[in-house]
Design a protein around this motif. Structure first.
Motif, short mmCIF file in Angstrom:
data_model
loop_
_atom_site.label_atom_id
_atom_site.label_comp_id
_atom_site.label_asym_id
_atom_site.label_seq_id
_atom_site.Cartn_x
_atom_site.Cartn_y
_atom_site.Cartn_z
N ARG A 321 11.00 -4.66 0.29
CA ARG A 321 9.59 -4.42 1.08
C ARG A 321 9.53 -3.18 1.10
O ARG A 321 10.33 -2.32 1.11
CB ARG A 321 9.95 -4.77 2.73
N PRO A 322 8.16 -2.71 0.81
CA PRO A 322 7.71 -1.17 1.03
C PRO A 322 8.21 -0.70 2.37
O PRO A 322 8.30 -1.39 3.38
CB PRO A 322 6.23 -1.08 0.80
N LEU A 323 8.32 0.75 2.27
CA LEU A 323 8.76 1.10 3.79
C LEU A 323 7.79 0.88 4.42
O LEU A 323 6.38 0.71 4.29
CB LEU A 323 9.24 2.67 3.47
N TRP A 324 7.86 1.16 5.84
CA TRP A 324 6.83 1.09 6.91
C TRP A 324 5.52 1.84 6.41
O TRP A 324 5.71 3.15 6.04
CB TRP A 324 7.25 1.70 8.11
N LYS A 325 4.43 0.99 6.71
CA LYS A 325 2.95 1.86 6.30
C LYS A 325 2.75 2.61 7.62
O LYS A 325 2.53 1.91 8.82
CB LYS A 325 2.02 0.80 6.30
#
Ligand SMILES: *Cc1c(COP(=O)(O)O)cnc(C)c1O
Length: 378
Positions: A321-325
């Motif tokens: 998953r992408p890092l936190w938005k």
């Protein structure tokens, strides 16, 4: 393991079946309630692990943060300084209180709240509103301790209390001291994907028994000590159930194993991920920062599209998953003031989280690293 897919961090019960024994005990004695011997014992286990603090088990870390804000007197019209680079649960409870979150960007070493921007925000908000922010919420994100010396100094200088969101950081230490002990109040999460789980749950860590008692009072509908139900204020139904706490007690028997496993997985990723497109695998700034590496992360150079990478990994059976938005970029918080330096936005655009949980094997890590290398070449 439910499927062949490699997940970020899935719950894993102890090999001895301790969780089921504690749950069975609750059934046998009919303690099927939001209180009971498992709750008391789980709290004692956590207190022993953290050392010298007072713990109340609650229904989630989100609830624990909400309670922490209430205990600090945060209410309508107050401002609370929040770490922008985090999960929404770090700041949403500010809104539950009718208060206003002000978002602070990250610094480059720990990816947590920038002490520099924090101090700037305090001064700026005081100049603008004539009022001091009521609290600061700092996160030990992905298990990495925040810059606690610097943050604590600012908190003391301006006399603004800190809530430490240690949802990811059970077992992490800063300068030998456990995370969960740096805030005036701290919180833990036992959601299904955290270091240990109660299926869903959390805890609030207090410095004294009086604060803990007050937290429990608020978490049990603020019932005044009368025979009938008497209420002088609004309370919440936030206590942990005796069944969930049974799982938690069992999980405490494997907590050290889980922490060691997450650290081992991180080391393996670090040793294998030598690639010119990878700018950094989550690292310790220095030995003061002893992360539990709840999730190992990888940052990529410009030219690697994170979404495409995650999709390719997904096709290979790997959850990434992408890092936190950052919260200051979330539509729901578009009207909240923020103090930014572009760094959390950079992290969001260039980084991913990698499977790191107790089910992830050494062979899985090798397969994941090979899959990443293939994906960024192809
Ligand atoms: C998971 C998480 C929370 C929320 O925990 P719950 O127990 O699911 O409410 C809060 N903060 C951070 C940083 C988290 O990762």
């Amino acid at each position: 393991m439910p499927t062949n897919r490699i997940h970020l961090c899935l719950a894993k019960m102890s090999p001895t079946g301790a969780e089921q024994r504690y749950i069975q005990e609750a059934f046998t004695t009919n303690w099927i309630a939001p209180l009971g011997p498992n709750v008391d014992a789980f709290e004692k286990d956590l207190e022993a692990f953290i050392g010298g603090y007072h713990v109340a088990a609650v229904s989630s870390c989100t609830a624990a943060i909400h309670l922490a804000l209430l205990l600090l007197g945060v209410g309508k019209g107050d401002e609370v300084l929040c770490q922008s680079f985090s999960f929404c649960a770090s700041s949403n409870p500010v809104v539950y209180c009718g208060a206003k979150p002000i978002f602070i960007d990250s610094e480059k070493e720990t990816w947590n709240m920038s002490p520099e921007l924090l101090e700037k925000a305090i001064n700026d908000r005081m100049a603008k509103t004539g009022k001091k922010p009521k609290a600061i919420i700092v996160v030990d994100l992905y298990g990495m301790p925040a810059k606690w010396d610097e943050i604590t100094a600012i908190s003391k200088k301006y006399d603004i209390p800190v809530i430490e969101d240690a949802a990811n950081a059970l077992g992490s230490c800063y300068k030998g001291r456990p995370c969960g002990t740096f805030g005036d109040i701290a919180t833990l999460s036992f959601n299904g994907n955290k270091m240990i789980t109660t299926s869903g749950g959390g805890a609030i860590i207090c410095k004294d028994e009086e604060t803990r008692k007050r937290a429990i009072f608020l978490a049990t509908q603020a019932k005044e000590p009368f025979l009938h139900y008497e209420h002088e204020m609004i309370g919440y139904n936030y206590r942990m159930s005796n069944i969930c706490a049974g799982i938690g007690r069992g999980q405490m028997t494997v907590l050290e194993d889980h922490i060691n496993h997450h650290k081992h997985v991180h080391e393996l990723y670090s040793s294998l991920m030598n690639n010119p497109s990878v700018s950094r695998v989550s690292i310790n700034p220095n030995p003061d920062f002893n992360s539990n590496f709840w999730l190992t992360t990888a940052l990529f150079n410009d030219g690697v599209d994170i979404e495409t990478l995650c999709k390719k990994l997904d096709a290979a059976g790997i959850e990434a998953r992408p890092l936190w938005k950052p919260m200051h970029l979330q539509p729901v918080y578009q009207n909240s003031p923020s103090f930014t330096n572009g760094y959390s936005e950079y992290l969001f655009k260039h980084g991913i989280c990698l499977p790191s949980g107790p089910w992830v094997t050494d062979d899985d890590v090798r397969y994941i690293v090979d899959s990443i290398k293939a994906a960024i070449v192809g």
